[in-house]
Design an enzyme around this catalytic site. Sequence first.
Site, mmCIF file in Angstrom:
data_model
loop_
_atom_site.group_PDB
_atom_site.id
_atom_site.type_symbol
_atom_site.label_atom_id
_atom_site.label_comp_id
_atom_site.label_asym_id
_atom_site.label_seq_id
_atom_site.Cartn_x
_atom_site.Cartn_y
_atom_site.Cartn_z
ATOM 1 N N ASP A 19 0.838 -1.195 0.000
ATOM 2 C CA ASP A 19 0.000 0.000 0.000
ATOM 3 C C ASP A 19 0.878 1.252 0.000
ATOM 4 O O ASP A 19 1.622 1.484 0.950
ATOM 5 C CB ASP A 19 -0.900 -0.035 1.247
ATOM 6 C CG ASP A 19 -1.754 1.215 1.370
ATOM 7 O OD1 ASP A 19 -1.940 1.907 0.349
ATOM 8 O OD2 ASP A 19 -2.230 1.489 2.494
ATOM 9 N N ASP A 23 -4.150 3.895 2.635
ATOM 10 C CA ASP A 23 -5.591 3.659 2.806
ATOM 11 C C ASP A 23 -5.892 2.220 3.244
ATOM 12 O O ASP A 23 -7.056 1.818 3.321
ATOM 13 C CB ASP A 23 -6.363 4.013 1.522
ATOM 14 C CG ASP A 23 -6.044 3.081 0.364
ATOM 15 O OD1 ASP A 23 -5.164 2.201 0.518
ATOM 16 O OD2 ASP A 23 -6.674 3.208 -0.704
ATOM 17 N N ASP A 27 -1.917 -1.167 -3.816
ATOM 18 C CA ASP A 27 -2.248 -0.394 -5.024
ATOM 19 C C ASP A 27 -1.140 -0.534 -6.066
ATOM 20 O O ASP A 27 -0.101 -1.164 -5.816
ATOM 21 C CB ASP A 27 -2.501 1.078 -4.656
ATOM 22 C CG ASP A 27 -1.440 1.635 -3.727
ATOM 23 O OD1 ASP A 27 -0.259 1.332 -3.955
ATOM 24 O OD2 ASP A 27 -1.794 2.351 -2.762
ATOM 25 N N ASP A 96 -5.978 -10.267 -15.313
ATOM 26 C CA ASP A 96 -6.979 -11.300 -15.044
ATOM 27 C C ASP A 96 -8.226 -11.009 -15.876
ATOM 28 O O ASP A 96 -8.775 -9.904 -15.798
ATOM 29 C CB ASP A 96 -7.323 -11.264 -13.544
ATOM 30 C CG ASP A 96 -7.616 -12.626 -12.974
ATOM 31 O OD1 ASP A 96 -8.428 -13.348 -13.574
ATOM 32 O OD2 ASP A 96 -7.035 -12.969 -11.930
ATOM 33 N N ASP A 197 -10.179 -16.376 -15.816
ATOM 34 C CA ASP A 197 -10.929 -16.854 -14.662
ATOM 35 C C ASP A 197 -12.003 -17.876 -15.055
ATOM 36 O O ASP A 197 -12.767 -17.656 -16.006
ATOM 37 C CB ASP A 197 -11.608 -15.628 -14.023
ATOM 38 C CG ASP A 197 -12.148 -15.891 -12.648
ATOM 39 O OD1 ASP A 197 -11.349 -16.246 -11.767
ATOM 40 O OD2 ASP A 197 -13.371 -15.738 -12.441
ATOM 41 N N GLU A 255 -7.776 -20.833 -16.033
ATOM 42 C CA GLU A 255 -8.035 -21.452 -14.743
ATOM 43 C C GLU A 255 -8.917 -22.662 -15.023
ATOM 44 O O GLU A 255 -10.101 -22.519 -15.327
ATOM 45 C CB GLU A 255 -8.749 -20.477 -13.795
ATOM 46 C CG GLU A 255 -8.880 -21.050 -12.409
ATOM 47 C CD GLU A 255 -9.889 -20.329 -11.519
ATOM 48 O OE1 GLU A 255 -9.853 -20.533 -10.308
ATOM 49 O OE2 GLU A 255 -10.738 -19.570 -12.036
ATOM 50 N N HIS A 333 -4.442 -17.363 -4.603
ATOM 51 C CA HIS A 333 -5.344 -16.610 -3.733
ATOM 52 C C HIS A 333 -6.588 -17.398 -3.350
ATOM 53 O O HIS A 333 -7.422 -16.901 -2.594
ATOM 54 C CB HIS A 333 -5.745 -15.308 -4.434
ATOM 55 C CG HIS A 333 -6.563 -15.565 -5.663
ATOM 56 N ND1 HIS A 333 -6.077 -16.235 -6.757
ATOM 57 C CD2 HIS A 333 -7.848 -15.281 -5.958
ATOM 58 C CE1 HIS A 333 -7.034 -16.339 -7.670
ATOM 59 N NE2 HIS A 333 -8.118 -15.760 -7.210
ATOM 60 N N ASP A 334 -6.737 -18.598 -3.893
ATOM 61 C CA ASP A 334 -7.899 -19.420 -3.580
ATOM 62 C C ASP A 334 -7.552 -20.630 -2.706
ATOM 63 O O ASP A 334 -8.406 -21.474 -2.457
ATOM 64 C CB ASP A 334 -8.544 -19.935 -4.876
ATOM 65 C CG ASP A 334 -9.183 -18.823 -5.689
ATOM 66 O OD1 ASP A 334 -9.654 -17.833 -5.097
ATOM 67 O OD2 ASP A 334 -9.201 -18.940 -6.936
HETATM 68 C C1 GLC Z 1 -11.965 -17.914 -9.611
HETATM 69 C C2 GLC Z 1 -11.117 -16.956 -8.816
HETATM 70 C C3 GLC Z 1 -11.748 -16.773 -7.469
HETATM 71 C C4 GLC Z 1 -13.108 -16.162 -7.690
HETATM 72 C C5 GLC Z 1 -13.955 -16.991 -8.643
HETATM 73 C C6 GLC Z 1 -15.111 -16.220 -9.161
HETATM 74 O O1 GLC Z 1 -11.992 -19.175 -9.068
HETATM 75 O O2 GLC Z 1 -9.803 -17.430 -8.751
HETATM 76 O O3 GLC Z 1 -10.988 -15.988 -6.611
HETATM 77 O O4 GLC Z 1 -13.781 -16.038 -6.473
HETATM 78 O O5 GLC Z 1 -13.236 -17.395 -9.777
HETATM 79 O O6 GLC Z 1 -14.681 -15.225 -10.036
#
Ligand code: GLC
Length: 553
Positions: A19, A23, A27, A96, A197, A255, A333-334
């Site tokens: 950051d 905030d 960013d 993304d 995605d 993905e 991140h998942d």
């Molecule tokens: C993908 C993303 C995830 C998101 C989902 C819906 O799996 O990696 O973070 O919540 O799609 O967009």
Amino acid sequence: MPDFRSSIIYQIYPRSFNDSDGDGEGDLMGIIQKLDYLHDLGVDILWLSPIFQSPNADNGYDVSDYEAIQPAFGTMDDFDELLAGVHKRGMKLVLDLVVNHSSDEHPWFVESRKGKDNPYRDYYIWRAPKDGGFPNDWVSIFSGPAWTFDEATGEYYLHLFLDKQPDLNWENPKLRQDVYKMMRFWFDKGVDGFRMDVIPFLSKDQSFPNYPPGRFADASVYANGPRIHEFLQEMNREVLSRYDRGDGPPISIGEGIGVTAELANLYVGKDRHELDMIYHFDHAVPRDEHHFLKRAPEFTLLELKRVFDTWNVALEQEGGTGKGWQNIYFGNHDNPRVVSRFGDVEHYHYESATMLATVLLTQRGTPTIYQGDEIGMTNCQFNSIHEFNDVQVLNAYKALSGSAEFSDEAFLKSVNYIARDHARTPMQWFNERNAGFTTGRPWLNVNLNYTKINVADQQVRDDSILSFYKRLTRWRRKTPAIWDGTYNDLLPNHPTVWAYERVLDEERIVVLANFSDDEVYVPQVEAGEVILSNYASQSFTLQPFEARILVGY
Ligand code: GLC
């Protein structure tokens, strides 16, 4: 060999990276400040999780304007500066692409819900009630029905995720053209590719059948619809293939949710003209709703090896759709933190984090390092449901809390392992307030172990996880057998040692990785000189979580 095969990807979750303005949210300027750090780490491609305007119902995976920067992340000028800074250092930038759904605040949806004859009506998937209820029995991946009734027009719209994430209607050629136009907007700026995605969900069976027997809430039901390959080929033809800048078309990473190894080459086979690579979910932490009360047991090493082997064999197949490529990851991140899943944070933090790094960077495929894994960031202790941000956790809590099996303890126990927020706590830069991530109040609590686990400390130590990563990335850069060699599991039945070779022409690399905190007798896999290890000296045994890379015959 195309570049993307020999590259290393680094995933940035922008909200949690750095950051610059206090905030509490990361960013683009914050990323710019760390570009030298990333370059020094030795990565080639930066993938940014969504940076577009979004009401943040799902942290940016709900886009309300695909061509505007999320205000908390900065401006388009900041973006241009970031892109230039990445290119100046010889790296590439991948964004993304979230086009299975948009936000319900996207102008397309605002229009679409206005009336049945609105020109944007068919940008989304609307169905009349069936027998007075839902059009079918599908549920959302984030709990509850996948259909929401809209009073204004008396119809339901489909959302495989939140009700604030209505699914786009890919059957509509106008929608497809608008998506391609948006992709061109970013490519015209010089962006190098997209991570796509939930891409296998784009095409839906237009009869919208109920779940097949026994497959309730199974995400693979939504994947691989009848026109998916037609859509991806069209996208490739109309966009990707037109932006070949002399070193191949832009990078495309799918993905691969719901894609099995058998189907993979349909997406990435070398003559398919669809995607460069996909990443699968076969070793992801299962997070169906019931797992929030009782998590699935973690994968054993034998299971992991089987998954990797199956994918390697499937992608290597010659002929037909053969010889595809994959993207390898352990963390993103998942998923919870990899060292908390497969390592031993308490007793062998350095050893297990570096062992996992060794495997990640020597498998066949393009590896993605998830931010923070290069310093061994761990899962975080959450003490109450109120500490979570992730809507998947909050919705599962709401959905399950009335049920007979529910207890707060069981829920907390499970989410303290499986929740996505473990990967989303702010990056730990320094041993100072808020880990040096922000001078303000962080949007998600910082993991308190930043006093011990942080970049500044590891940067000055030769024996740190970070320094080990740097040695690995530099060695990988000059080792074609790792980018392109064959993969062969040398001990497929060993329960705690992952031993494999990577062979290209005269070059043979052997990797030995001990996935346990026990000493293990070194299995007989003829090899040569040790060129990289996470222990100072080697013996006949593999020490706890020891990793060794050997070279030669
Ligand atoms: C993908 C993303 C995830 C998101 C989902 C819906 O799996 O990696 O973070 O919540 O799609 O967009």
